[in-house]
Design an enzyme around this catalytic site. Sequence first.
Site, PDB file in Angstrom:
ATOM      1  N   THR A 115      29.645  23.629  14.541  1.00 27.43           N
ATOM      2  CA  THR A 115      29.330  24.454  13.369  1.00 27.43           C
ATOM      3  C   THR A 115      30.586  24.444  12.511  1.00 27.43           C
ATOM      4  O   THR A 115      31.670  24.759  13.012  1.00 27.43           O
ATOM      5  CB  THR A 115      28.991  25.903  13.791  1.00 27.43           C
ATOM      6  OG1 THR A 115      27.914  25.878  14.728  1.00 27.43           O
ATOM      7  CG2 THR A 115      28.590  26.745  12.587  1.00 27.43           C
TER       8      THR A 115
ATOM      9  N   GLU B 146      13.699  20.644   5.253  1.00 31.80           N
ATOM     10  CA  GLU B 146      12.871  21.130   4.150  1.00 31.80           C
ATOM     11  C   GLU B 146      12.938  20.192   2.949  1.00 31.80           C
ATOM     12  O   GLU B 146      11.920  19.865   2.340  1.00 31.80           O
ATOM     13  CB  GLU B 146      13.381  22.495   3.656  1.00 31.80           C
ATOM     14  CG  GLU B 146      13.252  23.642   4.595  1.00 31.80           C
ATOM     15  CD  GLU B 146      13.975  24.851   3.983  1.00 31.80           C
ATOM     16  OE1 GLU B 146      13.467  25.418   3.009  1.00 31.80           O
ATOM     17  OE2 GLU B 146      15.058  25.207   4.476  1.00 31.80           O
TER      18      GLU B 146
ATOM     19  N   GLU C 214      24.612  27.834   4.945  1.00 32.84           N
ATOM     20  CA  GLU C 214      24.490  29.261   5.219  1.00 32.84           C
ATOM     21  C   GLU C 214      25.726  30.002   4.721  1.00 32.84           C
ATOM     22  O   GLU C 214      26.765  29.404   4.469  1.00 32.84           O
ATOM     23  CB  GLU C 214      24.353  29.499   6.738  1.00 32.84           C
ATOM     24  CG  GLU C 214      23.287  28.607   7.377  1.00 32.84           C
ATOM     25  CD  GLU C 214      22.921  29.016   8.793  1.00 32.84           C
ATOM     26  OE1 GLU C 214      23.388  30.079   9.263  1.00 32.84           O
ATOM     27  OE2 GLU C 214      22.159  28.258   9.428  1.00 32.84           O
TER      28      GLU C 214
ATOM     29  N   LYS D  84      22.153  22.786  18.450  1.00 36.07           N
ATOM     30  CA  LYS D  84      23.021  23.468  17.499  1.00 36.07           C
ATOM     31  C   LYS D  84      24.463  23.597  17.998  1.00 36.07           C
ATOM     32  O   LYS D  84      25.378  23.729  17.192  1.00 36.07           O
ATOM     33  CB  LYS D  84      22.502  24.895  17.258  1.00 36.07           C
ATOM     34  CG  LYS D  84      21.055  24.980  16.798  1.00 36.07           C
ATOM     35  CD  LYS D  84      20.972  24.988  15.296  1.00 36.07           C
ATOM     36  CE  LYS D  84      19.600  25.393  14.803  1.00 36.07           C
ATOM     37  NZ  LYS D  84      19.560  25.439  13.341  1.00 36.07           N
TER      38      LYS D  84
ATOM     39  N   GLU E  11      22.601  22.722   7.754  1.00 35.92           N
ATOM     40  CA  GLU E  11      21.989  23.949   7.232  1.00 35.92           C
ATOM     41  C   GLU E  11      23.069  24.680   6.451  1.00 35.92           C
ATOM     42  O   GLU E  11      24.131  24.994   6.997  1.00 35.92           O
ATOM     43  CB  GLU E  11      21.455  24.844   8.361  1.00 35.92           C
ATOM     44  CG  GLU E  11      20.246  24.253   9.074  1.00 35.92           C
ATOM     45  CD  GLU E  11      19.578  25.220  10.041  1.00 35.92           C
ATOM     46  OE1 GLU E  11      20.245  26.204  10.472  1.00 35.92           O
ATOM     47  OE2 GLU E  11      18.401  25.001  10.375  1.00 35.92           O
TER      48      GLU E  11
ATOM     49  N   GLN F  53      16.099  19.725  18.958  1.00 40.54           N
ATOM     50  CA  GLN F  53      15.619  21.098  18.771  1.00 40.54           C
ATOM     51  C   GLN F  53      14.123  21.192  19.048  1.00 40.54           C
ATOM     52  O   GLN F  53      13.649  22.114  19.711  1.00 40.54           O
ATOM     53  CB  GLN F  53      15.916  21.526  17.320  1.00 40.54           C
ATOM     54  CG  GLN F  53      15.610  22.981  17.015  1.00 40.54           C
ATOM     55  CD  GLN F  53      15.975  23.356  15.573  1.00 40.54           C
ATOM     56  OE1 GLN F  53      16.482  22.530  14.798  1.00 40.54           O
ATOM     57  NE2 GLN F  53      15.727  24.592  15.213  1.00 40.54           N
TER      58      GLN F  53
ATOM     59  N   ARG G 238      17.462  17.893  14.824  1.00 38.78           N
ATOM     60  CA  ARG G 238      16.072  18.355  14.783  1.00 38.78           C
ATOM     61  C   ARG G 238      15.222  17.799  15.918  1.00 38.78           C
ATOM     62  O   ARG G 238      14.290  18.458  16.384  1.00 38.78           O
ATOM     63  CB  ARG G 238      15.435  17.970  13.446  1.00 38.78           C
ATOM     64  CG  ARG G 238      16.123  18.547  12.228  1.00 38.78           C
ATOM     65  CD  ARG G 238      16.176  20.056  12.289  1.00 38.78           C
ATOM     66  NE  ARG G 238      16.761  20.615  11.067  1.00 38.78           N
ATOM     67  CZ  ARG G 238      17.103  21.897  10.932  1.00 38.78           C
ATOM     68  NH1 ARG G 238      16.932  22.740  11.942  1.00 38.78           N
ATOM     69  NH2 ARG G 238      17.619  22.334   9.813  1.00 38.78           N
TER      70      ARG G 238
ATOM     71  N   ASP H 184      25.536  24.900   9.705  1.00 36.04           N
ATOM     72  CA  ASP H 184      24.957  24.958  11.052  1.00 36.04           C
ATOM     73  C   ASP H 184      24.284  23.607  11.318  1.00 36.04           C
ATOM     74  O   ASP H 184      23.071  23.469  11.194  1.00 36.04           O
ATOM     75  CB  ASP H 184      23.961  26.126  11.115  1.00 36.04           C
ATOM     76  CG  ASP H 184      23.224  26.201  12.446  1.00 36.04           C
ATOM     77  OD1 ASP H 184      23.768  25.693  13.447  1.00 36.04           O
ATOM     78  OD2 ASP H 184      22.121  26.760  12.479  1.00 36.04           O
TER      79      ASP H 184
ATOM     80  N   HIS I 290      12.927  29.505   3.824  1.00 33.62           N
ATOM     81  CA  HIS I 290      13.271  28.536   4.871  1.00 33.62           C
ATOM     82  C   HIS I 290      12.319  28.705   6.067  1.00 33.62           C
ATOM     83  O   HIS I 290      11.746  27.733   6.563  1.00 33.62           O
ATOM     84  CB  HIS I 290      14.724  28.748   5.304  1.00 33.62           C
ATOM     85  CG  HIS I 290      15.143  27.961   6.512  1.00 33.62           C
ATOM     86  ND1 HIS I 290      15.316  26.596   6.490  1.00 33.62           N
ATOM     87  CD2 HIS I 290      15.419  28.359   7.784  1.00 33.62           C
ATOM     88  CE1 HIS I 290      15.683  26.180   7.693  1.00 33.62           C
ATOM     89  NE2 HIS I 290      15.752  27.222   8.495  1.00 33.62           N
TER      90      HIS I 290
ATOM     91  N   ASP J 155      23.562  33.579  14.754  1.00 33.68           N
ATOM     92  CA  ASP J 155      22.977  32.943  13.575  1.00 33.68           C
ATOM     93  C   ASP J 155      21.604  33.550  13.301  1.00 33.68           C
ATOM     94  O   ASP J 155      20.720  33.506  14.160  1.00 33.68           O
ATOM     95  CB  ASP J 155      22.863  31.431  13.792  1.00 33.68           C
ATOM     96  CG  ASP J 155      22.584  30.696  12.499  1.00 33.68           C
ATOM     97  OD1 ASP J 155      22.860  31.252  11.406  1.00 33.68           O
ATOM     98  OD2 ASP J 155      22.070  29.564  12.562  1.00 33.68           O
TER      99      ASP J 155
HETATM  100 MN    MN Z   1      21.014  28.080  11.212  1.00 39.69          MN
END
Ligand code: MN
Length: 423
Positions: free
Chosen positions: A257, A371, A201, A253, A199, A240, A237, A233, A134, A127
């Site tokens: 996925t 975000e 992607e 993570k 996320e 993380q 948080r 993804d 971002h 990834d």
């Molecule tokens: Mn990602």
Amino acid sequence: MSALDWTHDPALRSWVESANAAGSDFPIQNLPLGVFRSRTARPTIGVAIGDQILDLRACIEARDLHGPEACRGETLNALMALPAGERRALRLAIAALLRADARRLEWLVPQSAVEMDVPARIGDYTDFYASVHHATRVGRRLRPESPLFPNYKWLPVAYHGRASSIVVSGTPVRRPSGQTHADGAPAPLFGPSRRLDYEAEIGFFLGPGGPLGASIPVGSADAHIVGACLVNDWSARDLQKWEYQPLGPFLAKSFATTISPWVVTMEALLPFRAPLSPRGPDDPAPLPYLAGAPDGGLGITVEVYLETPAMRDRGMPPVRVSTASFLDMYWTPAQMVTHHASNGCNLRPGDLLASGTVSGPAEESAGCLLERASAGEEPIALPSGERRAFLEDGDTVVMRAFCAREGFTRIGFGECRGSVVGP
Ligand code: MN
């Protein structure tokens, strides 16, 4: 890269009527590859056309399609291993079977009647972090003075993800548990994540690749990319934040996925190639090994929709919470491939490279809640009157993507969907 041909002609129509409807994700100009299972339960390679799937194994066995044998497989890996020229020849052959003036075939299965599989046996998953918007917004929360690390504008940053927990669209995602640590607390706690995020992607499935020790020049890297899909993804948080230093994301993570089932081929994406948005005037030029073709970007629009249980109960449709352009990325797919192989790391057919969260400069283009809702400080308002800072149990995240350009037929990626279930 190969050139545009008759399969990209916007006047081309299919005898599969649903493929000709305006706004269909799967017109004859698209022809994405996937793996489906019907009642026979044996995984089968197919091509999406309108609301149907053309069964490639049946086409080969009936001699309506003359090879390659890899079409009879149960995953796309052997097809992905073919040289780019043979993959293009297959696209031409399939388009010839489906065009309006061709004989109707009986090898169609309605998409609504099957289940889709993860399309390839994914050996390795990497990834990236290729959106500077971002990376800047996320970095600003942690290091306001210098949100980007010094390496960001010199190389495509990435981490190695977990291939075993990649699931196909529609698979429920269980809220992960793990260690979280409140600022100033004497010890971490173990429990369900309270800051679950998505996320949005774009993922790239790799083709031939190369042996251990060989690099891939940036000028030929596109030949090693078979096609693209959507990737969610999922990210915890709070896990993380506590675990990511010094070696990067791990359990925050690796619990799941989600990918969309259809691989939109690089041939289908050809009309939508375009330069990425210009880099800043003070940004360094890429080192020579990463100095790629100017049209290495892809004009893909990525959308995220959210649906809460309350919205579902009231019959409200999912609400769009963001829309972003892949052209706002800082690195092209070819640069990611070349950088990945630049140390001699071998890439193999079926490997998946994801782009990192696709976010643009505008707030509405932020491809994750961290975000979009400012790390929980500004929850987004939903039409149900609810607010969301992070995902709650029962929430459904739907990602969609499409390419549109004047003079060409719009193509879509289908859906990447996942619902959060409690711990
Ligand atoms: Mn990602």
